[in-house]
Enzyme design. Structure first.
Site, PDB file in Angstrom:
ATOM      1  N   ASN A   1       0.812  -1.213   0.000  1.00  0.00           N
ATOM      2  CA  ASN A   1       0.000   0.000   0.000  1.00  0.00           C
ATOM      3  C   ASN A   1       0.845   1.264   0.000  1.00  0.00           C
ATOM      4  OD1 ASN A   1      -3.197  -0.055   0.377  1.00  0.00           O
ATOM      5  ND2 ASN A   1      -2.358  -1.952   1.205  1.00  0.00           N
TER       6      ASN A   1
ATOM      7  N   ASN B   1      -7.837  -9.913   3.594  1.00  0.00           N
ATOM      8  CA  ASN B   1      -8.874  -8.953   3.219  1.00  0.00           C
ATOM      9  C   ASN B   1     -10.233  -9.626   3.017  1.00  0.00           C
ATOM     10  OD1 ASN B   1      -8.949 -10.026   0.557  1.00  0.00           O
ATOM     11  ND2 ASN B   1      -7.291  -8.675  -0.070  1.00  0.00           N
ATOM     12  N   ILE B   2     -11.236  -8.787   2.813  1.00  0.00           N
ATOM     13  CA  ILE B   2     -12.616  -9.261   2.723  1.00  0.00           C
ATOM     14  C   ILE B   2     -12.828 -10.190   1.542  1.00  0.00           C
ATOM     15  CG2 ILE B   2     -13.378  -7.277   1.351  1.00  0.00           C
ATOM     16  CD1 ILE B   2     -15.367  -9.075   4.131  1.00  0.00           C
TER      17      ILE B   2
ATOM     18  N   CYS C   1      -6.958  -0.983   9.232  1.00  0.00           N
ATOM     19  CA  CYS C   1      -6.408  -1.857   8.190  1.00  0.00           C
ATOM     20  C   CYS C   1      -6.093  -0.938   7.011  1.00  0.00           C
ATOM     21  CB  CYS C   1      -7.367  -2.992   7.838  1.00  0.00           C
ATOM     22  SG  CYS C   1      -9.058  -2.490   7.496  1.00  0.00           S
ATOM     23  N   SER C   2      -6.669  -1.176   5.845  1.00  0.00           N
ATOM     24  CA  SER C   2      -6.411  -0.275   4.725  1.00  0.00           C
ATOM     25  C   SER C   2      -7.340   0.943   4.773  1.00  0.00           C
ATOM     26  CB  SER C   2      -6.566  -1.020   3.394  1.00  0.00           C
ATOM     27  OG  SER C   2      -5.580  -2.039   3.278  1.00  0.00           O
TER      28      SER C   2
ATOM     29  N   TRP D   1     -12.377  -0.481   7.282  1.00  0.00           N
ATOM     30  CA  TRP D   1     -13.620  -1.246   7.373  1.00  0.00           C
ATOM     31  C   TRP D   1     -13.293  -2.726   7.328  1.00  0.00           C
ATOM     32  CZ3 TRP D   1     -15.211   2.572   3.159  1.00  0.00           C
ATOM     33  CH2 TRP D   1     -14.503   2.373   1.973  1.00  0.00           C
ATOM     34  N   ASP D   2     -14.224  -3.587   7.068  1.00  0.00           N
ATOM     35  CA  ASP D   2     -14.160  -5.054   7.187  1.00  0.00           C
ATOM     36  C   ASP D   2     -13.312  -5.534   8.367  1.00  0.00           C
ATOM     37  OD1 ASP D   2     -11.436  -5.649   5.774  1.00  0.00           O
ATOM     38  OD2 ASP D   2     -12.527  -4.649   4.171  1.00  0.00           O
TER      39      ASP D   2
END
Length: 285
Positions: free
Chosen positions: A159, A184-185, A244-245, A248-249
């Site tokens: 990222n 990740n999601i 996280c990024s 969310w999730d």
């Protein structure tokens, strides 16, 4: 359906009828005003001079995926919040979601990754704001803040190539940083889809081996482990900032589970609904 399943459905329907009616009224009107009252009750019970409710996002112009009202350190002015939003992905600044009733000022906040990038961009406003979060903990003479990044480190490093990344901990005072390998999601969703397909064939040979191949247990263990670590940090009178990024999730999952473990109110029927609404809708998954 078996009698056991039917009985469970009836109990679930009974709980829904008993609690969802009042909850709909509670959450009607001004979008998240009632939800912020829940947090305000927590924050003012023993920390009335430490936190405040900011209306900087009342028109959703600071962050379109945050509620109108945010719990922030009392010394953090709205101008500072706007500058912090410029440095955080999608404007998702560190917002306080839980405050300890036992240890004055110890809290959990959640946010998105900073815009550090490969050039190691530093935001003085972000440094000041995160320090205000740390200093809001008045339960000890040398308060500390632990930043929990739910991602695998390699994902966070990637990222940085996109102008994002993670905090340069050397720039922040009395901070500690921990990575967790929560995927990740997209990977979690694919794993869940594989598990659902298995449910239609429970008698297949090698069922447990197939379950293992979905990685579902590994993913669930990593999320639970991260939440347990947050609780452990809180028990040491340290505040925690989770991201996280985009915040969310994974952030929602760890934040909500941590509150569920820490606060018995969220283990009641009404409290659980409040937690889902706050974590899954108010701060948008």
């Amino acid at each position: 359906l078996s009698p056991v399943c039917l009985g469970s459905l009836r109990r679930a329907a009974s709980i829904n009828a008993e609690y969802m009616g009042p909850m709909r009224k509670e959450f009607s009107g001004r979008s998240w005003e009632s939800n912020q009252r829940e947090v305000k009750t927590e924050s003012t019970s023993n920390s009335s001079t430490l936190f405040r409710i900011s209306e900087v996002n009342e028109k959703f112009d600071l962050c379109s995926t945050y509620p109108r009202y945010l719990i922030v350190p009392n010394l953090a002015g709205d101008d500072l919040l706007r500058k912090v939003a410029e440095h955080r992905s999608k404007g998702r600044i560190p917002a306080i979601v839980w405050v300890s009733k036992k240890d004055r000022g110890v809290h959990i906040s959640r946010c998105a990754q900073p815009g550090r990038g490969i050039l190691d961009t530093v935001s003085e406003s972000d440094i000041i704001y995160v320090d205000l979060l740390r200093r809001s903990n008045t339960s000890c003479s040398s308060p500390q803040l632990v930043i929990v990044d739910c991602r695998p480190r390699v994902n966070a490093e990637v990222n940085k190539l996109k102008g994002k990344g993670f905090e340069n901990i050397a720039k922040y005072k009395e901070r500690f940083f921990q990575f967790f390998d929560i995927h990740n999601i997209h990977k979690t969703r694919d794993s869940l889809t594989a598990v659902k397909k298995m449910m239609f064939h429970p008698q297949d040979d090698g069922w447990y081996a197939k379950l293992d191949n979905t990685s579902w247990i590994i993913y669930m263990r990593s999320i639970l482990s991260c939440a347990a670590q947050v609780v452990n940090i809180i028990s040491q009178k340290k505040s925690v900032m989770i991201h996280c990024s985009d915040g969310w999730d994974r952030t929602s999952q760890v934040s909500a589970l941590s509150q569920l473990l820490l606060d018995k109110y969220y283990r009641s029927c009404k409290g659980f609904l409040v937690l889902l609404r706050k974590s899954g809708c108010g701060l948008v998954i």
